[in-house]
Design an enzyme around this catalytic site. Structure first.
Site, PDB file in Angstrom:
ATOM      1  N   HIS A   1      -1.806  11.200  -0.638  1.00 48.54           N
ATOM      2  CA  HIS A   1      -2.070   9.989  -1.405  1.00 48.54           C
ATOM      3  C   HIS A   1      -1.880  10.258  -2.893  1.00 48.54           C
ATOM      4  CE1 HIS A   1      -3.306   6.518   0.913  1.00 48.54           C
ATOM      5  NE2 HIS A   1      -3.847   7.329   1.791  1.00 48.54           N
TER       6      HIS A   1
ATOM      7  N   GLU B   1       0.833  -1.198   0.000  1.00 51.02           N
ATOM      8  CA  GLU B   1       0.000   0.000   0.000  1.00 51.02           C
ATOM      9  C   GLU B   1       0.868   1.249   0.000  1.00 51.02           C
ATOM     10  OE1 GLU B   1      -3.349  -0.153  -0.435  1.00 51.02           O
ATOM     11  OE2 GLU B   1      -2.698  -2.226  -0.712  1.00 51.02           O
TER      12      GLU B   1
ATOM     13  N   ASP C   1       1.168 -14.631  12.863  1.00 53.29           N
ATOM     14  CA  ASP C   1      -0.051 -15.152  12.257  1.00 53.29           C
ATOM     15  C   ASP C   1      -0.892 -13.941  11.841  1.00 53.29           C
ATOM     16  OD1 ASP C   1      -2.406 -16.306  11.513  1.00 53.29           O
ATOM     17  OD2 ASP C   1      -2.634 -17.552  13.291  1.00 53.29           O
TER      18      ASP C   1
END
Lengths: 507, 507, 507, 507
Positions: C501, C206, C410
């Site tokens: 962004h 990302e 995990d």
């Protein structure tokens, strides 16, 4: 912190001169002396000052000094009178005072306030500081209502109760609300405490409610009555302690665990019926949330646990050094609110009512098959999950509220008490096993409103008035609620629901 | 599905022979004829059968045939009488019947039931099917209470109301619960509907409640009164439709959207005060949860929306082909339960009460600084989050319950109505901005219990009785609740809370 | 109940005749003898039967009888071989067997199954029962992928790892997913275990994530680094025991409390690093939910606690008489799910990261004022409440996930681990106090995927590989997450968010 | 408000003199002129000032004036250079500037900042502003890791990817994390988009995960494969608008509804694949929470909807007069958090996977009866309710995470995507109907990390790479998750769970 434990009260002009009060909010304090007092930055000479503990006669400071101070219990008020002070036009004075206490040493306090004159109305509402339950003041308030609203209530003001009996249950009393009571049952309860058949008084104004519960009871009786069990019992107050950082908050938790015996002693000393079960310790950020769990006998106990926790916290505040702030309640109790923590951990009584309803009985009384009920419950549990509801059952609030109003419970607790967990299962014989757990049912058989006229009578009808009956009452309430669940579940499953409202509930 | 829409009622032995009833649960049906009837597998000849719609005179089947059937509206009951049937010792008969309807065609129904004799007690509780509000039957129930419990209530049974006025509000009426009412206020409300000062009747048995709210009102008045606004208004019923798979359930959602006009027409036809705002469509697994949102004028409207949704669903069931099952309620309403969906999406009125409290007023009345309140609220919001509470405020249930009991609201709705969202902010001037939203406040000014004696009088004191007042009443309730919030928040923040209980609440 | 503790396995045709297995699921059992065996209702004579414990040599039943049975530990498998059975065309046989055990007595079991032939493909996927990590079988699977999908992955199948090292971490291995790793920091951590500056490897795809966290770290370092504290530590398994009624379920809770020492002994015997802290006991309906809380050293411990709880439950099932049913997990653990109970009661590590950010630093690095952050947090906490979110912060999942992938955690535990409680306060100096608690951060520095190639290297970069580092690693993760919170909070508060962004995240 | 829409950037010393930047954060702006500039209260003459839009050549102010300003699009940066300013020893300057814009008029801005020198390290981490993906700078970072940590990773730094391909997915890239991938399936999916058998790549380090899912797939295939359906699709950004009071916030909601067409036009203009479905409007206190719901084609779309909502809000801020404050995100999205609102209202894809598993298949493959599964699900739904879990199923996070890592999804979305609603039913034939809804599954088949090396290959194995495949991919993911649910449910119900971990998961 200590400064917060003493508060200066309002400035009032009295015959003995200007007066203000000093309240103690901590246990174990001794008041020695006023070391310094200045008003509007002018030092007041000690001979102009009189002090009086609570409503005792005032004495002068010198006498106090000779007597080596006074006991100053938690909640006590020291009234201070200062002679010869002229009040300026602004009507505002500032006060600075240094007091000497034991064991907390010298403490500086200050106050800036307008001077008020006692007896001047705080508001328009007629009140009597002498006896606010005297017929005259009640009558004055009734007249006041009529004057300012133009309404002349005849039923509300038709008061046929012993006014003194209301003291402690209401303030500014003016009349009586009348709620109709209907009967349902009897319902057969197979509890550990409630054993037998009980006639149920339900106070409500909602049509069909009594009929619906009654229908459910008829069915449950047919299948042998309800097995009811109280499985847990706890009442909470949840103070929060604020620290500099999470590390101190965590370590405080260890300290509380290490000192639990003394904390318990402090808490339990406030009431003979109170037991401190345990303290849940929840940590977040720099806060130590402490949820005190008590048992409170046959009282609901919210006030009892408040007092007890306050006393325990007083001891904690005195004995732990780095607490930065403290609030007696953190919203984790969660009094008068529905919450996951109370569904999980119990508030009031946790009680389960269960029964296996014979398939033939269900069909005969409700015209519905067990598998229709089970299918609805499966679908409704998805609905409850999507909705984020506090109850996987249907309408426990209805029965609880009607019984709470009738029997003098704190009806606002319907907010917590209405949570429920409904479970259904079809047995190998094709019958319907039905079980409802009320995880936070808050009830009392003494204290609060339980001793008032009709409230006491309704508890007596249930053979539940007075100490020793709380668990029995809880079993009966849960059984009644179960009757309402199967009644409405059957109506929904058989589509009978709307039409029954049509017929009975004409409003 | 159609089979579920007709139900056979219980077998009763009457003067006209054995009787049972057939109820219609769907709109738009016409009943033509009984094509076949057998009892215990023996065919009954048609000339032995009489039928009567609702309470009309029975007619024989042949006449019916000539008249081409009867209108058979939703909820109508067709009583069937069969002559010359001998009841066996088991007292149990099985019935098979085929009826011809329009437009649903021929439908087979069957029933196995015990034969009962009318008038025989369904239970021990005295009831009158003629007039259950006649003084004699009320007296009979009072006697019954005394007989089986040994308790002789004098206050509860001291009934000074017009019995007929209670019809529709209670069943099996036996007496009147008396709840003391105290006055708080007046409180100044700056609403869009409530403009001015209102005297608040609070019915409660919890000591300090009235005094605490009154203290809050005094403060709020000082700062100019409460700005109150109703921001949303909706009442729900949430049926669920079951399909073979998720795909059909999804597509059903599109179909409902395409047919919204007709669905609205069907729903709104049931009541002139009802508007269907929209239908929320929630999908999970093979279920289509449909949450019907209505506005219901000045009634709370739970029964209104039940009827309307039922009517709409009747049309849906007739016009959509692959529905496998249907329940009128899915627990997504979520009536009598607290839920996230109602906090998010509104149930009843969504109302906000807000005020900027001057710092000096707060200190003068409550002895607490704005920043203490703000700090407590920050900590309490962590507590609320950890606890999973339905309320970030403190005790809205207290004020709501006391007003609900006084004014004849459905008090069980405290379960939903007590949710709240409290917001505090310190202004640039150092004052305290305080705002509370009640997202699911369910109230009425007509219908339900609002027209009863003391209830109506209390609504009149608030100038809120009758149609046109619901929004005004909602604004007042929210304002009162805000007064209670600032009062308790101040007490907690200043540690004044326990000691005030000590002084006022002696029970 | 006992019947459930033994299971018959599949029917297989072998060289020694028809075979099936019998598995023991309970501790402390001794297997004595097969008392009776019939196949398709035909009794099998004992001399035709051989038995073999696990992979031992088969012996005949008579020998077994002379030897007085065999030890039959938990999880052991007894293979039974029956000679001379002809399999019918339907390929299906039914087996009835009575075994004699100690101390549980005689137990009847039955099985109806198709007879399978070993070696026949269970599916199409190439697998080796000998060594599924052999290069040949990996290659076979890669070929299989290409054959049936037409895709010829070059990067995925570019395997440069020691295949044996993957055993225990993956089945049906075919290739390596490549996730890019970026660096953030170093970040200064003032923990109890992590003391100093740490360079943070973040595995993500990302865009802007690494840059945003890095920006936050720069700010936090400027204000002296993050104070991090692990305040709690627990890993759960939550079995449920089913009883006839709520009363038995409640009493079982007392029994468990009375027997906690033995239960602890049984549980802790399964692993030297495991400690049973306590058992939470939640009651609802006829169920006793038991939430076992363990500490598991530096492993995450889900499997450890499963084994230990299973062992403890084995002892409970043997020693408590009226348990009707039992499941090792009740959804109260709540593994791989976000839940209130884990936010309240901790799962994994409960860790708080906190800092006071100087106002000038915040303005310089983030171009935003403390009061803008505080205002956003106040509004966002209303948003979180309305939304029913598990996090009052902004995006802890981002940093946690990127660190989890990099370090072999995990990753599915992001579901629980991403919960968070953010608290902000403006200090008297106008600075910003910021604190984040992660209540259920599940991490490990040994076991699971932590020892694999790049995973171990990333833990080494953090100086956190191997036993003794779990608390340190938890402190670092929480500190990183705090950096991400202040970075995004600043961006939202300053409106800088979308444009950043725009610039960095071009995909 | 307007002042917030322009920001001054840091002071930097350059060859052209002192420089700072001015960023535009609003659409539709035109920059005309600098009307006034003073530094440390000294007015700067206009001829000393140069300006440059983005990376264009600087021009002087006079030229700008003649050209009547410049277009100043959203996100554009105007760099300002001031010649001849001497920096004091404190290295700190204050700047006051007045700019003239169109249509917003004259705006005053100020900044106090330290002067920095470009090229000086912002931190120690080696970075290149020219090309941060050049092999040299990657190498520099790798060396830096080894230098400061002493760790010399060989596997992490074994980079065999085209560095340029990573741009937009990662910053400060230093290496590749290697996650083993195992195969499960093929699984048969009967979707509307996925039709056929799919081989499933699972990236995980958790032993038994692949085997368990594979076992479930084997069973589901036996019963004909999984019916999968996407029932909803939405991606959100949730800005909040702050008003003076609740009344204005409510009325703003009406205004937005009235202007929805223009708002939609503004939002959709930012991206051709984006559609604004609707805006949910949630009201609380004085806030208007607006939850924008978009469809985003085959991208996950979080950034797309951020940009679009920002553009729409720009228009709103320009056209609505009394907004007091605004944040682009209010925590109601709820990105990277689990929440009730997303379970209720969908985030990403809402997808249901369902199947009827034949009883004999279940017994053969899993050794468990349908009624054992159903009984566990009933008990587990009570457990989920008590725990306040976001999932009534068992472990959807496991399969989702393994697929997300393999296929380049934003793995942090596991926080939301792991919510689930499991429903079980035993059919009239005794088979097991099983259905799972994932209400907030956030996936993409283009954009984000989906185009990277192994990620793209794994999507290709699933025949899901690129536009047009998002719904298909969602159907496959849900089907895989269902396989995992039945596998674990069977293991728990048959007690086989711990022992299978024993055998396969040796770490």
């Amino acid at each position: 912190m200590l400064k917060q434990l003493y508060t200066l009260g309002s400035l009032i002009e009295t015959d003995r001169g200007l007066s203000f009060s000093l309240k103690n909010r901590i246990k174990g304090a001794h008041f020695n002396q006023i070391l310094h007092l200045s008003i509007n930055d002018q030092k007041v000479e000690s001979h102009k000052i009189l002090v009086a503990l609570n409503s005792q006669q005032p004495i002068d400071l010198n006498t106090l000094g000779q007597n080596q101070g006074v006991e100053f219990p938690l909640g006590a008020v020291l009234n201070v009178f200062v002679d010869g002070i002229s009040v300026p036009d602004s009507n505002t004075l500032s006060i600075d005072i240094t007091i000497s206490t034991n064991p907390f040493g010298d403490i500086d306090l200050s106050l800036k306030d307008k001077v008020s004159i006692p007896g001047a109305a705080l508001g328009d509402l007629p009140r009597s500081t002498e006896n606010d339950f005297h017929p005259d003041i009640v009558q004055a308030r009734q007249n006041y209502v009529s004057e300012i609203t133009g309404v002349k209530p005849t039923k509300l003001f038709n008061v046929d109760v012993e006014l003194e009996s209301l003291r402690g249950n209401i303030e500014h009393f003016c009349g009586i609300a009348q709620i109709p009571v209907g009967l349902a049952g009897p319902i057969k309860v197979n509890g550990e405490h409630a054993k037998g058949e009980y006639l149920i008084p339900l106070a409500t104004t909602e049509g069909t409610l009594v009929a619906s519960y009654n229908r459910g009871m008829k069915l449950l009786n047919k299948s042998g009555g309800v097995k009811a069990t109280v499985v847990d019992d706890a009442m909470q107050r949840a103070p929060v302690f604020v620290f500099d950082d999470a590390r101190q908050a965590r370590d405080f938790g260890y300290w509380v665990a290490d000192n639990i015996d003394e904390i318990r002693r402090q808490a339990e000393a406030t009431d003979p019926f109170l037991k401190l079960r345990n303290i849940e310790n929840y940590k977040s950020n720099k806060f130590a949330f402490m949820r005190f769990n008590f048992t409170t006998g046959d009282a609901a106990g919210q006030n009892m646990v408040g007092r007890a926790t306050y006393a325990a916290c007083g001891w904690i505040l005195e004995n732990h050094t780095n607490i930065r702030n403290f609030f007696l309640e953190s919203n984790m109790a969660t009094d008068k609110k529905s919450s996951f923590i109370n569904i999980l951990n119990t508030r009031g009584k946790r009680v389960t009512a269960e029964i296996t309803i014979k398939r033939d009985d269900l069909v005969e009384v409700m015209r519905v098959e067990p598998k229709q009920i089970a299918q609805h419950q499966r679908v409704a549990s998805i609905g409850s999950f999507l909705a984020g509801a506090n109850n996987t059952g249907l309408h426990s609030a209805n029965g609880i509220t009607a019984m709470f109003i009738a029997t003098g419970q704190d009806v606002a607790n319907v907010s917590e008490s209405s949570a429920g967990i409904l479970y259904t299962e079809i047995t190998d014989d094709g019958d319907l096993y039905l079980s409802l757990t009320l995880p936070s049912l808050i009830i009392a058989t003494c204290g609060g409103g339980t001793g008032l006229g009709t409230q006491k009578e309704c508890l007596e009808i249930l053979d539940c008035f007075g100490p020793g009956n709380a668990l029995k009452f809880a079993e009966i309430v849960a059984s009644v609620v179960l009757a309402g669940e199967i009644s409405l579940a059957s109506a929904i499953s058989s589509l009978d629901w709307v039409t029954s409202h049509e017929e009975l509930g004409r409003n």
